[in-house]
Design an enzyme around this catalytic site. Structure first.
Site, PDB file in Angstrom:
ATOM      1  CD  GLU A 163      -3.051  -1.335   2.133  1.00 44.29           C
ATOM      2  OE1 GLU A 163      -2.838  -0.473   3.053  1.00 44.29           O
ATOM      3  OE2 GLU A 163      -3.639  -2.232   2.281  1.00 44.29           O
ATOM      4  CD  GLU A 278      -4.277  -7.972   1.054  1.00 49.77           C
ATOM      5  OE1 GLU A 278      -5.140  -7.552   1.829  1.00 49.77           O
ATOM      6  OE2 GLU A 278      -3.140  -7.937   1.149  1.00 49.77           O
TER       7      GLU A 278
HETATM    8  C1  XIL Z   1      -5.777  -7.662   7.976  1.00 51.06           C
HETATM    9  C2  XIL Z   1      -5.729  -8.958   8.800  1.00 51.06           C
HETATM   10  O1  XIL Z   1      -6.485  -9.918   7.992  1.00 51.06           O
HETATM   11  C3  XIL Z   1      -6.494  -8.801  10.138  1.00 51.06           C
HETATM   12  O2  XIL Z   1      -6.598  -9.942  10.855  1.00 51.06           O
HETATM   13  C4  XIL Z   1      -5.891  -7.727  10.911  1.00 51.06           C
HETATM   14  O3  XIL Z   1      -6.437  -7.457  12.124  1.00 51.06           O
HETATM   15  C5  XIL Z   1      -5.635  -6.435  10.043  1.00 51.06           C
HETATM   16  O4  XIL Z   1      -4.917  -6.647   8.713  1.00 51.06           O
HETATM   17  N1  XIL Z   1      -4.915  -5.281   3.525  1.00 51.06           N
HETATM   18  C6  XIL Z   1      -3.580  -5.974   3.857  1.00 51.06           C
HETATM   19  C7  XIL Z   1      -3.739  -7.020   5.078  1.00 51.06           C
HETATM   20  O5  XIL Z   1      -2.658  -5.783   3.107  1.00 51.06           O
HETATM   21  O6  XIL Z   1      -2.636  -7.062   5.628  1.00 51.06           O
HETATM   22  C8  XIL Z   1      -4.942  -6.836   5.854  1.00 51.06           C
HETATM   23  O7  XIL Z   1      -4.871  -7.861   6.782  1.00 51.06           O
HETATM   24  C9  XIL Z   1      -6.129  -6.425   5.235  1.00 51.06           C
HETATM   25  C10 XIL Z   1      -6.101  -5.360   4.195  1.00 51.06           C
END
Ligand code: XIL
Length: 374
Positions: A163, A278
């Site tokens: 990000e 994701e």
């Molecule tokens: C999220 C996790 O899934 C959660 O368990 C945690 O509380 C917060 O982070 N984008 C990303 C991930 O790159 O690392 C994030 O993961 C979700 C959004």
């Protein structure tokens, strides 16, 4: 107007309603149900040369989840365990226990591992926020080097930077703020990639970004900014192999297949491969019963994924957690709705009982229709 749900969709097909439904592209459930039976998504995607994976946390190292992951995926992304805050909650001895357990699980099942994430201006322990710029620079080199060397040959690809793009619309704030940007400027990104390449010359190095799948002006701003960053990194010879697009699909935002595909083609034209890193669906703003929400989620997944897969450079697809009950969503629900007034979100491919949802069939259909990768 006919309310579309899976049952009347199938009945409708049998009763001759097939043509309009087929025309509107809503027959994913019927088609996939007949074709994919009991095979996992890894096998269906694998036939097309596409790697399918999912995020997994230590909370899913139970026997039911182990069996589900073993059947469905070929790649594991540790969901939280490789984040800097998980490895270095305090200055001093690093903690690798959670990541080690997940990576061992993946190896037992001959799965690949995607490392998430080396450098991110979010999710940092508080102690980092008090460091001088020189100390931040040393930490970046040390952290990236140590983590990548530790898993050398065991982690197939790394989200080196997560990000990097800013949410603020003013042009001078085009990068996401935080300690690494403050200390090193834009060069923190270059530095992290160069250090990762030194530590493991064979790992696939990924720049991971969110929001580009939105068809609104915010998503389009993200696309422009990401391409601008990629061009600058490539001009400066930074070792970048792939772009990760997170794919958190927000049902309250428009999706623009043509614009998104054009964006993917622009990335591909720069010689980079593309991973969907994701994938899940945010249905929190859809006010409807569970069946309708699940149907809308499946439709969006199918449209998004079949668009993405029509670009041959997309060769990895990773779901963010495998089921609705997983840890992340509890967090997502609580953060957004602390009183629990709204129903829990249903973002994943499997439900709370680990049963396949319409979303699973939508993804299976997108994979089975994909053109084989070169
Ligand atoms: C999220 C996790 O899934 C959660 O368990 C945690 O509380 C917060 O982070 N984008 C990303 C991930 O790159 O690392 C994030 O993961 C979700 C959004």
């Amino acid at each position: 107007m006919i309310a579309l749900n899976r049952r009347n969709l199938l009945t409708g097909l049998a009763a001759g309603l097939a043509a309009p439904l087929l025309d509107s592209g809503l027959c994913w459930a019927a088609k996939a149900a007949e074709s994919s039976a009991d095979r996992g998504l890894a096998a269906i995607a694998g036939e097309k040369g596409i790697t399918f994976g999912a995020a997994m946390t230590v909370h899913e190292l139970t026997s039911a989840y182990r069996a589900l992951y073993a059947r469905e995926v070929r790649l594991i992304t540790p969901g939280n365990e490789l984040k800097l805050a998980a490895i270095r909650p305090r200055q001093g001895a690093p903690r690798y226990g959670g990541a080690d357990r997940l990576i061992s699980f993946a190896e037992e099942h001959e799965m690949l591992v995607h490392g998430h994430v080396l450098i991110w201006n979010e999710w940092l322990p508080d102690w980092i926020k008090n460091l001088s710029s020189e100390s931040i620079a040393r930490l970046l080199d040390y952290h990236v080097g140590q983590v990548v060397e530790r898993y050398h040959g065991r982690v197939h690809s790394w989200d080196v930077v997560n990000e990097p793009i800013g949410t603020d619309r003013s042009p001078d704030k085009w990068l996401y703020p935080g300690p690494f940007l403050s200390a090193l400027g834009e060069g923190y990104i270059d530095r992290a990639f160069r250090r990762a390449r030194e530590a493991d010359p064979d790992a696939v190095l990924v720049l991971n970004e969110t929001h580009t799948e939105r068809g609104d002006s915010f998503g389009r701003m993200y696309r422009r900014r990401l391409l601008r960053l990629v061009d600058r990194l490539q001009q400066d010879g930074v070792p970048l192999d792939a772009i990760g697009l997170q794919g958190h699909l927000d049902l309250s935002a428009r999706f623009d297949p043509d614009g998104f595909l054009a964006f993917l083609e622009q990335i591909a034209a720069r010689g980079l491969s593309i991973q969907i890193t994701e994938l899940d669906v945010d249905d929190r703003r859809v006010r409807a019963d569970v069946e309708t929400r699940d149907h809308k989620a499946a439709e969006r997944l199918y449209t998004f994924l079949s668009t993405a897969l029509s670009c041959p450079s997309v060769n990895v697809v990773v779901a963010w957690q495998i089921d609705d009950a997983s840890h992340y969503y509890t967090w997502l629900a609580r953060r957004d709705d602390p009183q629990g007034r709204r129903p829990l979100p249903r973002p994943a491919l499997f439900d709370h009982q680990l049963a396949k949802k319409p979303a699973w069939f939508a993804v299976a259909r997108a994979f089975s229709e994909a053109v084989p990768r070169p």
